[in-house]
Design a protein around this motif. Structure first.
Motif, PDB file in Angstrom:
ATOM      1  N   ASP A 130       0.816  -1.219   0.000  1.00 21.09           N
ATOM      2  CA  ASP A 130       0.000   0.000   0.000  1.00 21.09           C
ATOM      3  C   ASP A 130       0.853   1.274   0.000  1.00 21.09           C
ATOM      4  OD1 ASP A 130      -2.259  -1.569   0.018  1.00 21.09           O
ATOM      5  OD2 ASP A 130      -2.726  -1.239   2.139  1.00 21.09           O
ATOM      6  N   ILE A 131       1.995   1.251   0.678  1.00 25.11           N
ATOM      7  CA  ILE A 131       2.792   2.475   0.809  1.00 25.11           C
ATOM      8  C   ILE A 131       3.785   2.643  -0.342  1.00 25.11           C
ATOM      9  CG2 ILE A 131       4.737   1.597   2.184  1.00 25.11           C
ATOM     10  CD1 ILE A 131       2.845   4.903   2.769  1.00 25.11           C
ATOM     11  N   LEU A 132       4.084   1.585  -1.055  1.00 24.79           N
ATOM     12  CA  LEU A 132       5.113   1.634  -2.096  1.00 24.79           C
ATOM     13  C   LEU A 132       4.938   2.780  -3.092  1.00 24.79           C
ATOM     14  CD1 LEU A 132       7.716   0.300  -3.055  1.00 24.79           C
ATOM     15  CD2 LEU A 132       6.307  -1.202  -4.485  1.00 24.79           C
ATOM     16  N   PRO A 133       3.726   3.021  -3.628  1.00 26.89           N
ATOM     17  CA  PRO A 133       3.587   4.135  -4.579  1.00 26.89           C
ATOM     18  C   PRO A 133       3.960   5.497  -3.969  1.00 26.89           C
ATOM     19  CG  PRO A 133       1.647   2.720  -4.651  1.00 26.89           C
ATOM     20  CD  PRO A 133       2.480   2.257  -3.500  1.00 26.89           C
ATOM     21  N   VAL A 134       3.606   5.696  -2.706  1.00 27.59           N
ATOM     22  CA  VAL A 134       3.940   6.963  -2.045  1.00 27.59           C
ATOM     23  C   VAL A 134       5.457   7.085  -1.891  1.00 27.59           C
ATOM     24  CG1 VAL A 134       3.674   8.328   0.078  1.00 27.59           C
ATOM     25  CG2 VAL A 134       1.718   7.051  -0.831  1.00 27.59           C
ATOM     26  N   LEU A 135       6.097   5.999  -1.472  1.00 21.03           N
ATOM     27  CA  LEU A 135       7.557   6.020  -1.292  1.00 21.03           C
ATOM     28  C   LEU A 135       8.278   6.271  -2.608  1.00 21.03           C
ATOM     29  CD1 LEU A 135       8.073   2.982   1.130  1.00 21.03           C
ATOM     30  CD2 LEU A 135       7.844   5.403   1.727  1.00 21.03           C
ATOM     31  N   GLN A 136       7.796   5.653  -3.659  1.00 18.62           N
ATOM     32  CA  GLN A 136       8.455   5.784  -4.964  1.00 18.62           C
ATOM     33  C   GLN A 136       8.291   7.170  -5.566  1.00 18.62           C
ATOM     34  OE1 GLN A 136       6.569   2.450  -6.939  1.00 18.62           O
ATOM     35  NE2 GLN A 136       8.390   1.180  -6.668  1.00 18.62           N
ATOM     36  N   ARG A 137       7.163   7.816  -5.317  1.00 18.75           N
ATOM     37  CA  ARG A 137       6.917   9.131  -5.925  1.00 18.75           C
ATOM     38  C   ARG A 137       7.400  10.294  -5.062  1.00 18.75           C
ATOM     39  NH1 ARG A 137       1.386   7.277  -6.638  1.00 18.75           N
ATOM     40  NH2 ARG A 137       0.909   8.891  -5.132  1.00 18.75           N
ATOM     41  N   TYR A 138       7.615  10.062  -3.788  1.00 14.99           N
ATOM     42  CA  TYR A 138       8.014  11.140  -2.880  1.00 14.99           C
ATOM     43  C   TYR A 138       9.344  11.724  -3.326  1.00 14.99           C
ATOM     44  CZ  TYR A 138       9.215  13.577   1.424  1.00 14.99           C
ATOM     45  OH  TYR A 138       9.557  14.537   2.345  1.00 14.99           O
ATOM     46  N   PRO A 139       9.544  13.030  -3.339  1.00 11.25           N
ATOM     47  CA  PRO A 139       8.622  14.093  -2.957  1.00 11.25           C
ATOM     48  C   PRO A 139       7.787  14.623  -4.127  1.00 11.25           C
ATOM     49  CG  PRO A 139      10.792  15.042  -3.241  1.00 11.25           C
ATOM     50  CD  PRO A 139      10.890  13.563  -3.548  1.00 11.25           C
ATOM     51  N   GLY A 143      -1.681  14.677  -6.546  1.00 14.42           N
ATOM     52  CA  GLY A 143      -2.938  14.382  -5.879  1.00 14.42           C
ATOM     53  C   GLY A 143      -2.892  14.506  -4.367  1.00 14.42           C
ATOM     54  N   ILE A 144      -1.692  14.471  -3.777  1.00 17.40           N
ATOM     55  CA  ILE A 144      -1.577  14.675  -2.336  1.00 17.40           C
ATOM     56  C   ILE A 144      -0.389  15.597  -2.062  1.00 17.40           C
ATOM     57  CG2 ILE A 144      -2.642  12.472  -1.666  1.00 17.40           C
ATOM     58  CD1 ILE A 144       0.149  11.398  -1.038  1.00 17.40           C
ATOM     59  N   THR A 145      -0.453  16.279  -0.943  1.00 17.05           N
ATOM     60  CA  THR A 145       0.639  17.184  -0.587  1.00 17.05           C
ATOM     61  C   THR A 145       1.780  16.402   0.050  1.00 17.05           C
ATOM     62  OG1 THR A 145      -0.171  17.616   1.654  1.00 17.05           O
ATOM     63  CG2 THR A 145      -1.041  19.029  -0.121  1.00 17.05           C
ATOM     64  N   LYS A 146       2.904  17.046   0.157  1.00 23.73           N
ATOM     65  CA  LYS A 146       4.068  16.433   0.809  1.00 23.73           C
ATOM     66  C   LYS A 146       3.740  16.090   2.262  1.00 23.73           C
ATOM     67  CE  LYS A 146       8.989  17.211   1.555  1.00 23.73           C
ATOM     68  NZ  LYS A 146      10.129  18.085   1.288  1.00 23.73           N
ATOM     69  N   ASP A 147       3.022  16.983   2.950  1.00 27.40           N
ATOM     70  CA  ASP A 147       2.640  16.729   4.342  1.00 27.40           C
ATOM     71  C   ASP A 147       1.718  15.519   4.458  1.00 27.40           C
ATOM     72  OD1 ASP A 147       4.176  18.824   5.290  1.00 27.40           O
ATOM     73  OD2 ASP A 147       2.497  20.230   5.417  1.00 27.40           O
ATOM     74  N   GLU A 148       0.766  15.404   3.521  1.00 26.26           N
ATOM     75  CA  GLU A 148      -0.123  14.237   3.536  1.00 26.26           C
ATOM     76  C   GLU A 148       0.660  12.950   3.291  1.00 26.26           C
ATOM     77  OE1 GLU A 148      -4.339  16.170   1.972  1.00 26.26           O
ATOM     78  OE2 GLU A 148      -2.798  15.655   0.494  1.00 26.26           O
ATOM     79  N   ALA A 149       1.617  13.015   2.373  1.00 23.29           N
ATOM     80  CA  ALA A 149       2.448  11.838   2.094  1.00 23.29           C
ATOM     81  C   ALA A 149       3.270  11.462   3.326  1.00 23.29           C
ATOM     82  CB  ALA A 149       3.365  12.107   0.906  1.00 23.29           C
ATOM     83  N   LEU A 150       3.843  12.451   3.970  1.00 24.69           N
ATOM     84  CA  LEU A 150       4.635  12.181   5.175  1.00 24.69           C
ATOM     85  C   LEU A 150       3.764  11.596   6.286  1.00 24.69           C
ATOM     86  CD1 LEU A 150       7.004  15.276   5.178  1.00 24.69           C
ATOM     87  CD2 LEU A 150       7.691  12.879   4.897  1.00 24.69           C
TER      88      LEU A 150
END
Length: 177
Positions: A130-139, A143-150
């Motif tokens: 579930d978290i892999l897409p967020v980790l790969q695209r960060y920063p 569709g989501i802010t950096k704070d939301e991703a963190l």
């Protein structure tokens, strides 16, 4: 000094391991205390501190979990005490698993042990997936802010840490199965 700045790398949960290692070796040569043996004591101390910083940075950035913890701490998201709260639904699910672990403590059942083990392995795998897409695209997020991703990464980190503690408890039962 920030470890990412030291290595001249962008802050990221997924790093170029080769670039990280190359920079580590480059800085290890540059800050090797033996090359500064004839320098004044202050310079030797400075080099020793830089050498230690390099080693600590590499240790942290080369380990995915330590890197995640480091980024979250740098953003003030992992604090001693409060604010490290997990979602209620997750805690309820963990309460059920913890109750089953307590039952195993008093009345060991190999089939139940294996069921709980498989369940926690599945939960960790689902979290990772579930978290892999967020980790790969960060920063660079869409569709989501950096704070939301963190915040998502923080929740993931805390859940995974909780599940790893359960797996440690399970490993104590492993000798009985």
């Amino acid at each position: 000094m920030n470890y990412f700045e030291l290595y001249n790398l962008p802050e990221s949960f997924v790093l170029d391991e080769k670039a990280l290692k190359n920079t580590y070796y480059k800085l290890s040569r540059e800050y090797h205390p033996d090359f500064y043996a004839n320098e004044p004591q202050e310079k030797q101390q400075e080099i020793l501190q830089l050498s230690t910083l390099n080693t600590n940075a590499y240790r942290t950035l080369s380990d995915q979990d330590l890197r995640m913890q480091y980024i979250l701490k740098e953003h003030g998201l992992l604090e001693e005490g409060g604010k490290n709260e997990l979602p209620g639904e997750f805690l309820m699910e963990m309460m059920e698993i913890n109750e089953e672990l307590m039952e195993l403590e008093f009345d060991f059942d190999a089939a139940k042990f294996h069921q709980i083990s498989e369940q926690t392995i599945g939960l960790v795998a689902q979290l990772d997936n579930d978290i892999l897409p967020v980790l790969q695209r960060y920063p660079e997020l869409h569709g989501i802010t950096k704070d939301e991703a963190l915040d998502e990464v923080k929740t993931y980190y805390l859940k995974k840490k909780y599940l790893l503690r359960i797996q440690e408890t399970l490993s104590k039962f492993a000798t009985r199965s």
